[in-house]
Scaffold this motif. Structure first.
Motif, PDB file in Angstrom:
ATOM      1  N   ALA A  18      38.354   2.544  -4.244  1.00  0.00           N
ATOM      2  CA  ALA A  18      37.694   1.531  -5.080  1.00  0.00           C
ATOM      3  C   ALA A  18      38.424   1.372  -6.412  1.00  0.00           C
ATOM      4  O   ALA A  18      38.627   0.253  -6.886  1.00  0.00           O
ATOM      5  N   GLN A  19      38.846   2.488  -7.008  1.00  0.00           N
ATOM      6  CA  GLN A  19      39.586   2.421  -8.274  1.00  0.00           C
ATOM      7  C   GLN A  19      40.935   1.737  -8.077  1.00  0.00           C
ATOM      8  O   GLN A  19      41.338   0.897  -8.873  1.00  0.00           O
ATOM      9  N   VAL A  20      41.620   2.100  -7.009  1.00  0.00           N
ATOM     10  CA  VAL A  20      42.937   1.522  -6.742  1.00  0.00           C
ATOM     11  C   VAL A  20      42.804   0.039  -6.452  1.00  0.00           C
ATOM     12  O   VAL A  20      43.564  -0.781  -6.977  1.00  0.00           O
ATOM     13  N   MET A  21      41.824  -0.347  -5.639  1.00  0.00           N
ATOM     14  CA  MET A  21      41.638  -1.762  -5.311  1.00  0.00           C
ATOM     15  C   MET A  21      41.333  -2.564  -6.570  1.00  0.00           C
ATOM     16  O   MET A  21      41.855  -3.659  -6.764  1.00  0.00           O
ATOM     17  N   SER A  22      40.522  -2.034  -7.441  1.00  0.00           N
ATOM     18  CA  SER A  22      40.196  -2.703  -8.697  1.00  0.00           C
ATOM     19  C   SER A  22      41.443  -2.873  -9.555  1.00  0.00           C
ATOM     20  O   SER A  22      41.677  -3.942 -10.129  1.00  0.00           O
ATOM     21  N   THR A  23      42.265  -1.846  -9.626  1.00  0.00           N
ATOM     22  CA  THR A  23      43.504  -1.907 -10.401  1.00  0.00           C
ATOM     23  C   THR A  23      44.459  -2.939  -9.823  1.00  0.00           C
ATOM     24  O   THR A  23      45.049  -3.743 -10.550  1.00  0.00           O
ATOM     25  N   GLN A  52      47.091   0.510   3.184  1.00  0.00           N
ATOM     26  CA  GLN A  52      47.676  -0.726   3.696  1.00  0.00           C
ATOM     27  C   GLN A  52      46.576  -1.682   4.161  1.00  0.00           C
ATOM     28  O   GLN A  52      46.599  -2.870   3.842  1.00  0.00           O
ATOM     29  N   ALA A  53      45.617  -1.159   4.894  1.00  0.00           N
ATOM     30  CA  ALA A  53      44.508  -1.987   5.383  1.00  0.00           C
ATOM     31  C   ALA A  53      43.669  -2.512   4.222  1.00  0.00           C
ATOM     32  O   ALA A  53      43.259  -3.680   4.206  1.00  0.00           O
ATOM     33  N   LEU A  54      43.422  -1.666   3.240  1.00  0.00           N
ATOM     34  CA  LEU A  54      42.638  -2.055   2.071  1.00  0.00           C
ATOM     35  C   LEU A  54      43.348  -3.162   1.298  1.00  0.00           C
ATOM     36  O   LEU A  54      42.738  -4.170   0.927  1.00  0.00           O
ATOM     37  N   TYR A  55      44.638  -3.011   1.058  1.00  0.00           N
ATOM     38  CA  TYR A  55      45.395  -4.014   0.320  1.00  0.00           C
ATOM     39  C   TYR A  55      45.444  -5.337   1.082  1.00  0.00           C
ATOM     40  O   TYR A  55      45.382  -6.407   0.483  1.00  0.00           O
ATOM     41  N   ALA A  56      45.611  -5.255   2.393  1.00  0.00           N
ATOM     42  CA  ALA A  56      45.661  -6.478   3.194  1.00  0.00           C
ATOM     43  C   ALA A  56      44.343  -7.247   3.082  1.00  0.00           C
ATOM     44  O   ALA A  56      44.340  -8.470   2.903  1.00  0.00           O
ATOM     45  N   ARG A  57      43.222  -6.540   3.152  1.00  0.00           N
ATOM     46  CA  ARG A  57      41.911  -7.196   3.003  1.00  0.00           C
ATOM     47  C   ARG A  57      41.751  -7.786   1.604  1.00  0.00           C
ATOM     48  O   ARG A  57      41.271  -8.910   1.442  1.00  0.00           O
ATOM     49  N   MET A  58      42.156  -7.031   0.595  1.00  0.00           N
ATOM     50  CA  MET A  58      42.041  -7.491  -0.777  1.00  0.00           C
ATOM     51  C   MET A  58      42.894  -8.740  -1.004  1.00  0.00           C
ATOM     52  O   MET A  58      42.445  -9.702  -1.614  1.00  0.00           O
ATOM     53  N   ALA A  59      44.101  -8.739  -0.485  1.00  0.00           N
ATOM     54  CA  ALA A  59      45.006  -9.872  -0.671  1.00  0.00           C
ATOM     55  C   ALA A  59      44.444 -11.125  -0.023  1.00  0.00           C
ATOM     56  O   ALA A  59      44.467 -12.208  -0.617  1.00  0.00           O
TER      57      ALA A  59
END
Length: 84
Positions: A18-23, A52-59
């Motif tokens: 959650a912290q990384v995604m927010s950043t 990788q999966a988290l970043y792909a969803r965020m993007a």
């Protein structure tokens, strides 16, 4: 397809997802605000499959019209043509 390496605009470091995604979201928003209409490709890397999966969803959530390409640990977000 390999995209040339550019200078780094921001680094997330480590932490919970959650912290990384927010950043990452903050970094992307700031970058796009500074370079409005001039950005055609964003490149980022993620080592862990869960990241990788988290970043792909965020993007896809942050830039739904952009195409996402992954090659190993490297991701490239490409703006739709004519988006300037």
């Amino acid at each position: 397809r390999h995209y040339p390496t550019a200078s780094k605009f921001g680094l997330t470091g480590t932490g919970n997802s959650a912290q990384v995604m927010s950043t990452v979201t903050d970094i992307m928003r700031e970058f796009l605000q500074i370079y409005q209409g001039k950005v055609t490709t964003l490149i980022f890397t993620a080592d862990e499959p869960s990241r990788q999966a988290l970043y792909a969803r965020m993007a896809k959530r942050l830039l739904p019209d952009w195409s996402l390409h992954q090659q190993g640990k490297e991701f490239a977000l490409v703006a739709p043509s004519g988006s300037n």
